[in-house]
Design a protein around this motif. Structure first.
Motif, PDB file in Angstrom:
ATOM      1  N   VAL A  51       5.962  10.227  -6.350  1.00  0.00           N
ATOM      2  CA  VAL A  51       7.052   9.810  -7.231  1.00  0.00           C
ATOM      3  C   VAL A  51       6.722  10.268  -8.651  1.00  0.00           C
ATOM      4  CG1 VAL A  51       8.257   7.803  -8.196  1.00  0.00           C
ATOM      5  CG2 VAL A  51       7.605   7.836  -5.780  1.00  0.00           C
ATOM      6  N   PRO A  52       7.704  10.783  -9.406  1.00  0.00           N
ATOM      7  CA  PRO A  52       7.426  11.194 -10.786  1.00  0.00           C
ATOM      8  C   PRO A  52       6.810  10.060 -11.598  1.00  0.00           C
ATOM      9  CG  PRO A  52       9.590  11.967 -10.113  1.00  0.00           C
ATOM     10  CD  PRO A  52       9.104  11.082  -9.012  1.00  0.00           C
ATOM     11  N   GLY A  53       5.793  10.393 -12.370  1.00  0.00           N
ATOM     12  CA  GLY A  53       5.119   9.399 -13.185  1.00  0.00           C
ATOM     13  C   GLY A  53       4.017   8.650 -12.465  1.00  0.00           C
ATOM     14  N   GLU A  54       3.802   8.953 -11.190  1.00  0.00           N
ATOM     15  CA  GLU A  54       2.776   8.265 -10.408  1.00  0.00           C
ATOM     16  C   GLU A  54       1.384   8.626 -10.912  1.00  0.00           C
ATOM     17  OE1 GLU A  54       1.626   7.817  -5.663  1.00  0.00           O
ATOM     18  OE2 GLU A  54       2.510   9.678  -6.405  1.00  0.00           O
ATOM     19  N   VAL A  55       0.533   7.613 -11.052  1.00  0.00           N
ATOM     20  CA  VAL A  55      -0.874   7.829 -11.382  1.00  0.00           C
ATOM     21  C   VAL A  55      -1.681   7.575 -10.112  1.00  0.00           C
ATOM     22  CG1 VAL A  55      -2.834   7.065 -12.769  1.00  0.00           C
ATOM     23  CG2 VAL A  55      -0.537   7.122 -13.780  1.00  0.00           C
ATOM     24  N   VAL A  56      -2.352   8.599  -9.609  1.00  0.00           N
ATOM     25  CA  VAL A  56      -3.099   8.505  -8.365  1.00  0.00           C
ATOM     26  C   VAL A  56      -4.565   8.223  -8.678  1.00  0.00           C
ATOM     27  CG1 VAL A  56      -3.777   9.686  -6.249  1.00  0.00           C
ATOM     28  CG2 VAL A  56      -1.505  10.081  -7.232  1.00  0.00           C
ATOM     29  N   ARG A  79       1.099   2.236 -17.453  1.00  0.00           N
ATOM     30  CA  ARG A  79       1.343   2.865 -16.157  1.00  0.00           C
ATOM     31  C   ARG A  79       2.232   1.949 -15.329  1.00  0.00           C
ATOM     32  NH1 ARG A  79      -5.136   3.428 -15.174  1.00  0.00           N
ATOM     33  NH2 ARG A  79      -5.598   4.873 -16.878  1.00  0.00           N
ATOM     34  N   ARG A  80       3.332   2.484 -14.850  1.00  0.00           N
ATOM     35  CA  ARG A  80       4.258   1.661 -14.074  1.00  0.00           C
ATOM     36  C   ARG A  80       4.138   1.910 -12.575  1.00  0.00           C
ATOM     37  NH1 ARG A  80       9.990   1.855 -15.400  1.00  0.00           N
ATOM     38  NH2 ARG A  80       9.948  -0.028 -14.100  1.00  0.00           N
ATOM     39  N   LEU A  81       3.458   2.976 -12.190  1.00  0.00           N
ATOM     40  CA  LEU A  81       3.193   3.212 -10.770  1.00  0.00           C
ATOM     41  C   LEU A  81       1.789   3.774 -10.620  1.00  0.00           C
ATOM     42  CD1 LEU A  81       3.836   3.450  -7.781  1.00  0.00           C
ATOM     43  CD2 LEU A  81       4.938   5.652  -8.247  1.00  0.00           C
ATOM     44  N   VAL A  82       0.934   2.999  -9.978  1.00  0.00           N
ATOM     45  CA  VAL A  82      -0.431   3.432  -9.684  1.00  0.00           C
ATOM     46  C   VAL A  82      -0.612   3.359  -8.173  1.00  0.00           C
ATOM     47  CG1 VAL A  82      -2.884   2.992 -10.017  1.00  0.00           C
ATOM     48  CG2 VAL A  82      -1.279   2.566 -11.897  1.00  0.00           C
ATOM     49  N   THR A  83      -1.111   4.436  -7.590  1.00  0.00           N
ATOM     50  CA  THR A  83      -1.353   4.466  -6.151  1.00  0.00           C
ATOM     51  C   THR A  83      -2.833   4.667  -5.887  1.00  0.00           C
ATOM     52  OG1 THR A  83       0.836   5.419  -5.759  1.00  0.00           O
ATOM     53  CG2 THR A  83      -0.754   5.569  -3.968  1.00  0.00           C
ATOM     54  N   LEU A  84      -3.424   3.722  -5.154  1.00  0.00           N
ATOM     55  CA  LEU A  84      -4.809   3.834  -4.733  1.00  0.00           C
ATOM     56  C   LEU A  84      -4.828   4.548  -3.389  1.00  0.00           C
ATOM     57  CD1 LEU A  84      -6.047   0.201  -5.543  1.00  0.00           C
ATOM     58  CD2 LEU A  84      -6.041   2.224  -7.031  1.00  0.00           C
ATOM     59  N   THR A  85      -5.505   5.680  -3.338  1.00  0.00           N
ATOM     60  CA  THR A  85      -5.551   6.474  -2.106  1.00  0.00           C
ATOM     61  C   THR A  85      -6.982   6.542  -1.584  1.00  0.00           C
ATOM     62  OG1 THR A  85      -5.899   8.552  -3.303  1.00  0.00           O
ATOM     63  CG2 THR A  85      -3.613   7.891  -2.876  1.00  0.00           C
ATOM     64  N   GLY A  86      -7.099   6.861  -0.307  1.00  0.00           N
ATOM     65  CA  GLY A  86      -8.418   6.999   0.293  1.00  0.00           C
ATOM     66  C   GLY A  86      -8.352   6.754   1.780  1.00  0.00           C
ATOM     67  N   PRO A  87      -9.425   7.045   2.492  1.00  0.00           N
ATOM     68  CA  PRO A  87      -9.426   6.880   3.949  1.00  0.00           C
ATOM     69  C   PRO A  87      -9.381   5.413   4.337  1.00  0.00           C
ATOM     70  CG  PRO A  87     -11.630   7.417   3.155  1.00  0.00           C
ATOM     71  CD  PRO A  87     -10.715   7.559   1.982  1.00  0.00           C
ATOM     72  N   GLY A  88      -9.068   5.166   5.593  1.00  0.00           N
ATOM     73  CA  GLY A  88      -9.041   3.801   6.092  1.00  0.00           C
ATOM     74  C   GLY A  88     -10.399   3.145   5.991  1.00  0.00           C
ATOM     75  N   GLY A  89     -10.425   1.867   5.583  1.00  0.00           N
ATOM     76  CA  GLY A  89     -11.668   1.132   5.493  1.00  0.00           C
ATOM     77  C   GLY A  89     -12.448   1.334   4.218  1.00  0.00           C
ATOM     78  N   VAL A  90     -11.901   2.091   3.257  1.00  0.00           N
ATOM     79  CA  VAL A  90     -12.639   2.364   2.027  1.00  0.00           C
ATOM     80  C   VAL A  90     -12.505   1.238   1.006  1.00  0.00           C
ATOM     81  CG1 VAL A  90     -10.877   3.562   0.655  1.00  0.00           C
ATOM     82  CG2 VAL A  90     -13.272   4.315   0.536  1.00  0.00           C
ATOM     83  N   GLY A  91     -11.570   0.301   1.243  1.00  0.00           N
ATOM     84  CA  GLY A  91     -11.449  -0.842   0.332  1.00  0.00           C
ATOM     85  C   GLY A  91     -10.284  -0.776  -0.627  1.00  0.00           C
ATOM     86  N   LYS A  92      -9.224  -0.058  -0.271  1.00  0.00           N
ATOM     87  CA  LYS A  92      -8.075   0.061  -1.177  1.00  0.00           C
ATOM     88  C   LYS A  92      -7.368  -1.287  -1.375  1.00  0.00           C
ATOM     89  CE  LYS A  92      -6.067   3.137   1.465  1.00  0.00           C
ATOM     90  NZ  LYS A  92      -7.103   3.224   2.522  1.00  0.00           N
ATOM     91  N   THR A  93      -7.154  -1.989  -0.283  1.00  0.00           N
ATOM     92  CA  THR A  93      -6.440  -3.264  -0.386  1.00  0.00           C
ATOM     93  C   THR A  93      -7.228  -4.262  -1.214  1.00  0.00           C
ATOM     94  OG1 THR A  93      -5.282  -2.965   1.718  1.00  0.00           O
ATOM     95  CG2 THR A  93      -5.543  -5.210   0.925  1.00  0.00           C
ATOM     96  N   ARG A  94      -8.518  -4.357  -0.976  1.00  0.00           N
ATOM     97  CA  ARG A  94      -9.327  -5.329  -1.724  1.00  0.00           C
ATOM     98  C   ARG A  94      -9.333  -5.007  -3.202  1.00  0.00           C
ATOM     99  NH1 ARG A  94     -13.294  -9.215  -0.634  1.00  0.00           N
ATOM    100  NH2 ARG A  94     -13.440 -10.418  -2.569  1.00  0.00           N
ATOM    101  N   LEU A  95      -9.454  -3.743  -3.551  1.00  0.00           N
ATOM    102  CA  LEU A  95      -9.420  -3.358  -4.962  1.00  0.00           C
ATOM    103  C   LEU A  95      -8.056  -3.678  -5.568  1.00  0.00           C
ATOM    104  CD1 LEU A  95     -10.589  -2.019  -7.466  1.00  0.00           C
ATOM    105  CD2 LEU A  95      -9.949   0.213  -6.517  1.00  0.00           C
ATOM    106  N   ALA A  96      -6.988  -3.437  -4.819  1.00  0.00           N
ATOM    107  CA  ALA A  96      -5.653  -3.726  -5.329  1.00  0.00           C
ATOM    108  C   ALA A  96      -5.480  -5.213  -5.605  1.00  0.00           C
ATOM    109  CB  ALA A  96      -4.594  -3.250  -4.334  1.00  0.00           C
ATOM    110  N   LEU A  97      -5.970  -6.061  -4.720  1.00  0.00           N
ATOM    111  CA  LEU A  97      -5.839  -7.508  -4.918  1.00  0.00           C
ATOM    112  C   LEU A  97      -6.646  -7.980  -6.119  1.00  0.00           C
ATOM    113  CD1 LEU A  97      -6.025  -8.794  -1.218  1.00  0.00           C
ATOM    114  CD2 LEU A  97      -3.999  -8.501  -2.652  1.00  0.00           C
ATOM    115  N   GLU A  98      -7.849  -7.448  -6.271  1.00  0.00           N
ATOM    116  CA  GLU A  98      -8.661  -7.827  -7.426  1.00  0.00           C
ATOM    117  C   GLU A  98      -8.013  -7.350  -8.726  1.00  0.00           C
ATOM    118  OE1 GLU A  98     -11.271  -9.769  -7.296  1.00  0.00           O
ATOM    119  OE2 GLU A  98     -11.309  -9.865  -5.108  1.00  0.00           O
ATOM    120  N   ALA A  99      -7.459  -6.138  -8.703  1.00  0.00           N
ATOM    121  CA  ALA A  99      -6.795  -5.620  -9.901  1.00  0.00           C
ATOM    122  C   ALA A  99      -5.547  -6.423 -10.226  1.00  0.00           C
ATOM    123  CB  ALA A  99      -6.442  -4.146  -9.701  1.00  0.00           C
TER     124      ALA A  99
END
Length: 437
Positions: free
Chosen positions: A299-304, A175-195
């Protein structure tokens, strides 16, 4: 000085440091300071060159002994005085690299290259070019220093999200583009940093929350990559001239390099972020993008990958750990029913639970549960060092509200008639007509 240089050449950095300290201790200031015409005297030139070489050798000994952090500041000061001294500049670049500041090392090389070109009309010598090649080498493994420089250290434990983290870590190559989505405060940034820590290669974090204008997204990402973009005053463009590719410099910088680029907080510049991601993915085959946003980039190819609320059990662990940090000795077991109510009524939202935990300095968990009807006034004790929109629960909601268009705000206002969630048919019943708010 000569003996110290010889010891350094055979790898005995410890002995070299002792000898060079002794040599430099004999220096008493400018040679023949009172001699008329001293600047042209060959003896003065020779002695001062020897002194400068001894200083460089002493810095090199420190680098060989793993003391880069201690010599970085004096090296930077000396290098600023002598911008065209290539051996000295190479030591400064090595010190930046060895302290985990690879992006700054690349920027320092570019400064030296530009200075040499503008003032002497030459390119860097073989030693500097070889050092630059080492910095750019695609097969250079990303060590702890690189990650320290690219990703901020986390000051609290990471709780839950094991399945999401495992899924991200297992499929970087697919996967060359992965987007973590969700409401504010749900922990998207923290999960992205750990990943991002699981990525086998260089990682760069571009924090877009502070970007106010989509036109500056490219410049912000260039800065995150360690490439500085200089804005020059120019005459107004010719009306018929073709517009410049806004991401040309970024694409040129990334080229064939392999890296993971984390685009954090894209929601308020989502259109530009999408264009940037597509440019990189289609023109830079070694780049992988991990984005966080409250909506997909499209974006084409995006994995949400939607990031949802924490299950009750994990939410209780989070409340317990953060609560114990706020009030030593706290345990959710002291009032488990109230703790579960807090987690449930805060919808398992990690940021809201952490704000509630901070209130345990003054209130019991039962008292917090009793006051959640006025949660916007209650949950205002966020860390001072986080983004303003993460310091209070109201700020989190306000940020989301400001991102909505007029019709979206109408829908949200109408959905507020439901006390807690609704199905599609109910939502259509209150939102489907086109009347005003």
């Amino acid at each position: 000085a000569a003996e110290g240089a010889a010891a350094l050449a055979v790898g005995d950095a410890g002995r070299a440091a002792v000898l060079l300290d002794e040599a430099l201790g004999l220096w008493r200031g400018p040679a023949l300071a009172d001699l008329p015409g001293r600047d042209a005297d060959p003896l003065v030139v020779r002695v001062e060159q020897r002194h400068a070489q001894a200083r460089r050798d002493r810095f090199a000994a420190d680098l060989a002994l793993g003391r880069a952090a201690g010599v970085l500041a004096p090296l930077a000061a000396l290098a600023a005085e002598q911008p065209l001294d290539e051996p000295l500049q190479a030591l400064r670049i090595r010190a930046l690299r060895d302290t985990g500041r690879a992006a700054e090392a690349l920027a320092a090389y570019e400064e030296v290259r530009t200075a040499l070109a503008e003032r002497l009309g030459t390119d860097p010598g073989p030693a500097l070019r070889a050092l630059h090649a080492d910095l750019l080498a695609e097969d250079r493994p990303a060590g702890p220093g690189d990650r320290t420089g690219a990703l901020p250290a986390r000051l609290t434990s990471f709780i839950g999200r094991d399945d999401e983290l495992g899924d991200l870590a297992a499929a970087w190559g697919d996967r060359r583009l992965v987007t973590l989505t969700g409401p504010g405060g749900v922990g998207k940034t923290r999960l992205a940093l750990e990943a991002a820590e699981t990525y086998d290669g260089p990682v760069h974090l571009a924090e877009l929350a502070s970007v106010r204008d989509g036109s500056t997204v490219g410049a912000a990402v260039l800065t995150a990559l360690g490439a500085r973009e200089t804005q020059l005053w120019q005459r107004p463009p010719v009306p018929d001239a073709a517009p410049k590719d806004p991401f040309a410099d970024l694409v040129e910088h990334c080229g064939t390099r392999r890296m993971l680029l984390v685009l954090d907080n894209c929601e308020h510049v989502v259109g530009t972020a999408a264009e940037l991601a597509q440019s990189l993915l289609t023109r830079c085959p070694g780049v992988t993008v991990l984005a966080t946003s409250r909506e997909p980039l499209g974006v084409p190819g995006e994995v949400v990958r939607p990031v949802g609320p924490l299950p009750v059990g994990v939410a209780l662990r989070l409340l317990g750990e953060r609560g114990a940090a706020a009030r030593p000795g706290f345990s959710v077991e002291e009032d488990l029913g109230a703790a579960e109510e807090v987690c449930r009524r805060l919808d398992g939202l990690p940021l809201a639970i952490e704000l509630a935990a901070a209130r345990l300095r003054m209130l019991s968990v039962g008292q917090i549960a009793e006051r959640l009807d006025d949660r916007f006034r209650l949950l205002t004790a966020g860390a001072r060092t986080v983004l303003p929109r993460q310091q209070t629960l109201r700020a989190v909601v306000d940020w989301s509200w400001e991102l909505l268009e007029g019709p979206e705000r109408v829908v949200l206002r109408r959905l507020s008639v439901f006390a807690g969630g609704c199905g599609l048919a109910a939502a259509e019943a209150v939102c489907a007509d086109r009347a005003g708010p």
